[in-house]
Motif scaffolding. Structure first.
Motif, PDB file in Angstrom:
ATOM      1  N   LYS A 171      62.482  23.308  30.183  1.00 12.71           N
ATOM      2  CA  LYS A 171      63.681  24.059  30.559  1.00 12.71           C
ATOM      3  C   LYS A 171      64.868  23.121  30.806  1.00 12.71           C
ATOM      4  O   LYS A 171      66.000  23.431  30.443  1.00 12.71           O
ATOM      5  N   ARG A 172      64.602  21.963  31.354  1.00 17.91           N
ATOM      6  CA  ARG A 172      65.671  21.011  31.655  1.00 17.91           C
ATOM      7  C   ARG A 172      66.292  20.395  30.411  1.00 17.91           C
ATOM      8  O   ARG A 172      67.324  19.743  30.491  1.00 17.91           O
ATOM      9  N   SER A 173      65.666  20.577  29.256  1.00 15.06           N
ATOM     10  CA  SER A 173      66.209  19.982  28.034  1.00 15.06           C
ATOM     11  C   SER A 173      67.327  20.820  27.418  1.00 15.06           C
ATOM     12  O   SER A 173      67.991  20.358  26.494  1.00 15.06           O
ATOM     13  N   ILE A 174      67.557  22.039  27.899  1.00 18.84           N
ATOM     14  CA  ILE A 174      68.668  22.848  27.390  1.00 18.84           C
ATOM     15  C   ILE A 174      69.961  22.218  27.878  1.00 18.84           C
ATOM     16  O   ILE A 174      70.192  22.057  29.064  1.00 18.84           O
ATOM     17  N   PHE A 175      70.832  21.863  26.939  1.00 19.55           N
ATOM     18  CA  PHE A 175      72.048  21.135  27.265  1.00 19.55           C
ATOM     19  C   PHE A 175      73.287  22.011  27.144  1.00 19.55           C
ATOM     20  O   PHE A 175      74.197  21.924  27.959  1.00 19.55           O
ATOM     21  N   ALA A 229      72.367  19.272  43.090  1.00 25.46           N
ATOM     22  CA  ALA A 229      71.817  20.601  43.386  1.00 25.46           C
ATOM     23  C   ALA A 229      72.673  21.698  42.755  1.00 25.46           C
ATOM     24  O   ALA A 229      72.149  22.670  42.197  1.00 25.46           O
ATOM     25  N   LYS A 230      73.995  21.534  42.805  1.00 26.07           N
ATOM     26  CA  LYS A 230      74.890  22.515  42.184  1.00 26.07           C
ATOM     27  C   LYS A 230      74.687  22.532  40.667  1.00 26.07           C
ATOM     28  O   LYS A 230      74.676  23.585  40.044  1.00 26.07           O
ATOM     29  N   GLN A 231      74.535  21.352  40.091  1.00 19.27           N
ATOM     30  CA  GLN A 231      74.330  21.249  38.649  1.00 19.27           C
ATOM     31  C   GLN A 231      73.022  21.926  38.234  1.00 19.27           C
ATOM     32  O   GLN A 231      72.983  22.663  37.240  1.00 19.27           O
ATOM     33  N   GLU A 232      71.969  21.706  38.963  1.00 19.22           N
ATOM     34  CA  GLU A 232      70.681  22.329  38.656  1.00 19.22           C
ATOM     35  C   GLU A 232      70.747  23.841  38.845  1.00 19.22           C
ATOM     36  O   GLU A 232      70.156  24.591  38.068  1.00 19.22           O
ATOM     37  N   GLN A 233      71.470  24.297  39.853  1.00 19.64           N
ATOM     38  CA  GLN A 233      71.616  25.732  40.088  1.00 19.64           C
ATOM     39  C   GLN A 233      72.395  26.387  38.949  1.00 19.64           C
ATOM     40  O   GLN A 233      72.019  27.467  38.479  1.00 19.64           O
ATOM     41  N   MET A 234      73.443  25.732  38.473  1.00 16.04           N
ATOM     42  CA  MET A 234      74.217  26.278  37.355  1.00 16.04           C
ATOM     43  C   MET A 234      73.367  26.333  36.086  1.00 16.04           C
ATOM     44  O   MET A 234      73.419  27.306  35.334  1.00 16.04           O
ATOM     45  N   THR A 254      69.680  21.248  22.616  1.00 18.68           N
ATOM     46  CA  THR A 254      68.905  20.492  23.588  1.00 18.68           C
ATOM     47  C   THR A 254      69.574  19.137  23.837  1.00 18.68           C
ATOM     48  O   THR A 254      70.518  18.760  23.138  1.00 18.68           O
ATOM     49  N   THR A 255      69.073  18.413  24.811  1.00 17.95           N
ATOM     50  CA  THR A 255      69.632  17.098  25.123  1.00 17.95           C
ATOM     51  C   THR A 255      69.416  16.098  23.987  1.00 17.95           C
ATOM     52  O   THR A 255      70.134  15.111  23.892  1.00 17.95           O
ATOM     53  N   THR A 256      68.459  16.364  23.098  1.00 17.85           N
ATOM     54  CA  THR A 256      68.218  15.470  21.958  1.00 17.85           C
ATOM     55  C   THR A 256      69.037  15.834  20.734  1.00 17.85           C
ATOM     56  O   THR A 256      68.977  15.152  19.724  1.00 17.85           O
ATOM     57  N   GLY A 257      69.798  16.927  20.814  1.00 15.19           N
ATOM     58  CA  GLY A 257      70.649  17.321  19.692  1.00 15.19           C
ATOM     59  C   GLY A 257      70.036  18.377  18.798  1.00 15.19           C
ATOM     60  O   GLY A 257      70.604  18.719  17.769  1.00 15.19           O
ATOM     61  N   PHE A 258      68.884  18.916  19.150  1.00 14.68           N
ATOM     62  CA  PHE A 258      68.236  19.958  18.360  1.00 14.68           C
ATOM     63  C   PHE A 258      68.926  21.289  18.625  1.00 14.68           C
ATOM     64  O   PHE A 258      69.136  21.669  19.766  1.00 14.68           O
ATOM     65  N   TYR A 259      69.301  21.986  17.555  1.00 15.57           N
ATOM     66  CA  TYR A 259      69.855  23.331  17.676  1.00 15.57           C
ATOM     67  C   TYR A 259      68.763  24.333  17.339  1.00 15.57           C
ATOM     68  O   TYR A 259      68.090  24.203  16.321  1.00 15.57           O
ATOM     69  N   GLY A 260      68.587  25.313  18.208  1.00 19.20           N
ATOM     70  CA  GLY A 260      67.580  26.333  17.981  1.00 19.20           C
ATOM     71  C   GLY A 260      68.036  27.663  18.544  1.00 19.20           C
ATOM     72  O   GLY A 260      69.011  27.754  19.290  1.00 19.20           O
ATOM     73  N   ILE A 261      67.332  28.698  18.176  1.00 17.52           N
ATOM     74  CA  ILE A 261      67.639  30.050  18.640  1.00 17.52           C
ATOM     75  C   ILE A 261      66.696  30.367  19.785  1.00 17.52           C
ATOM     76  O   ILE A 261      65.476  30.280  19.637  1.00 17.52           O
ATOM     77  N   PHE A 262      67.272  30.715  20.943  1.00 19.29           N
ATOM     78  CA  PHE A 262      66.474  31.025  22.119  1.00 19.29           C
ATOM     79  C   PHE A 262      65.603  32.229  21.823  1.00 19.29           C
ATOM     80  O   PHE A 262      66.071  33.257  21.355  1.00 19.29           O
ATOM     81  N   SER A 263      64.303  32.097  22.127  1.00 21.54           N
ATOM     82  CA  SER A 263      63.358  33.168  21.870  1.00 21.54           C
ATOM     83  C   SER A 263      62.793  33.745  23.165  1.00 21.54           C
ATOM     84  O   SER A 263      62.811  34.953  23.372  1.00 21.54           O
ATOM     85  N   ASP A 264      62.295  32.863  24.044  1.00 22.12           N
ATOM     86  CA  ASP A 264      61.648  33.334  25.264  1.00 22.12           C
ATOM     87  C   ASP A 264      61.577  32.185  26.257  1.00 22.12           C
ATOM     88  O   ASP A 264      61.772  31.015  25.904  1.00 22.12           O
ATOM     89  N   ILE A 265      61.280  32.526  27.494  1.00 26.08           N
ATOM     90  CA  ILE A 265      61.079  31.525  28.534  1.00 26.08           C
ATOM     91  C   ILE A 265      59.804  31.882  29.280  1.00 26.08           C
ATOM     92  O   ILE A 265      59.533  33.055  29.550  1.00 26.08           O
ATOM     93  N   ASP A 266      58.997  30.852  29.568  1.00 19.10           N
ATOM     94  CA  ASP A 266      57.741  31.067  30.281  1.00 19.10           C
ATOM     95  C   ASP A 266      57.604  29.957  31.315  1.00 19.10           C
ATOM     96  O   ASP A 266      57.171  28.844  30.993  1.00 19.10           O
ATOM     97  N   GLY A 267      57.990  30.245  32.553  1.00 22.83           N
ATOM     98  CA  GLY A 267      57.935  29.233  33.600  1.00 22.83           C
ATOM     99  C   GLY A 267      58.937  28.136  33.335  1.00 22.83           C
ATOM    100  O   GLY A 267      60.133  28.373  33.279  1.00 22.83           O
ATOM    101  N   GLU A 268      58.460  26.915  33.159  1.00 19.45           N
ATOM    102  CA  GLU A 268      59.327  25.771  32.883  1.00 19.45           C
ATOM    103  C   GLU A 268      59.450  25.482  31.389  1.00 19.45           C
ATOM    104  O   GLU A 268      60.029  24.472  31.004  1.00 19.45           O
ATOM    105  N   VAL A 269      58.896  26.347  30.551  1.00 15.65           N
ATOM    106  CA  VAL A 269      58.903  26.143  29.105  1.00 15.65           C
ATOM    107  C   VAL A 269      59.841  27.142  28.445  1.00 15.65           C
ATOM    108  O   VAL A 269      59.780  28.341  28.694  1.00 15.65           O
ATOM    109  N   VAL A 270      60.727  26.627  27.585  1.00 10.17           N
ATOM    110  CA  VAL A 270      61.643  27.451  26.810  1.00 10.17           C
ATOM    111  C   VAL A 270      61.156  27.438  25.364  1.00 10.17           C
ATOM    112  O   VAL A 270      60.832  26.381  24.828  1.00 10.17           O
ATOM    113  N   ILE A 271      61.094  28.602  24.746  1.00 10.11           N
ATOM    114  CA  ILE A 271      60.659  28.694  23.354  1.00 10.11           C
ATOM    115  C   ILE A 271      61.894  28.866  22.490  1.00 10.11           C
ATOM    116  O   ILE A 271      62.654  29.825  22.647  1.00 10.11           O
TER     117      ILE A 271
END
Length: 130
Positions: free
Chosen positions: A74-78, A23-28, A44-61
Motif C-alpha cells: 500500500k505504501r508504494s502508491i505514489f 504522521a500527516k503524510q501517512e494519514q493523507m 507506484t514509487t518505482t514508476g509503474f503505472y497500473g489500474i487500481f483493482s482492489d485493496i486487501d489489508g496492506e496489499v494493493v492489486i
C-alpha cells in the motif's frame, strides 16, 4: 550546562515536528488510497503505472494494461492520475525527426565480404602443426 539544555530542547522540538509531518503524510496517503475506485490509474514509487483493482489489508492489486494483476504494498502508491502518454496531435508530429528513406540501389556491392567455407580451394587449408 545551559547550552546542553537548549540543545536537548531544540533536538526534541525537531523530532516532534518531524513526526507530526510524517504522521500527516501517512494519514493523507491512507485517505487517498481508501478513496480510490476500481479503474483509476495510479503510479507506484518505482514508476509503474497500473489500474487500481482492489485493496486487501496492506496489499494493493493493480492491473497492467494487458490485464494481468500485480500485487503491491500500500505504501508504494505514489500518485493518482493518468499516465503521461504521448500526444497524437498533428502539431506534435512536426517535432519528431524523420528517418531518411532507404534507397533502392541494389547494384551496390556489400562492404562486407561473405566467406563461404565450401567454396575454398584445398590450397587454402591451414597446415597442421606438429
Amino acid at each position: 550546562m545551559e547550552f546542553l539544555i537548549i540543545l536537548a530542547v531544540g533536538f526534541g522540538l525537531m523530532m516532534w515536528f518531524s513526526s507530526r509531518g510524517r504522521a500527516k503524510q501517512e494519514q493523507m496517503l491512507e485517505q487517498t488510497i481508501n478513496a480510490l475506485e476500481p479503474g483509476t490509474w495510479v503510479r507506484t514509487t518505482t514508476g509503474f503505472y497500473g489500474i487500481f483493482s482492489d485493496i486487501d489489508g496492506e496489499v494493493v492489486i493493480l492491473e497492467t494494461p494487458s490485464g494481468e494483476e500485480t500485487y503491491w504494498a500500500k505504501r508504494s502508491i505514489f500518485q493518482i492520475g493518468d499516465p503521461p502518454f504521448a500526444s497524437t496531435d498533428d502539431d506534435d508530429n512536426e517535432l519528431v525527426p524523420q528517418m531518411p528513406a532507404e534507397s533502392d540501389d541494389t547494384d551496390r556491392e556489400s562492404p562486407v565480404e561473405i566467406y563461404d567455407a565450401d567454396s575454398r580451394d584445398d590450397d587454402d587449408k591451414p597446415e597442421a602443426r606438429s
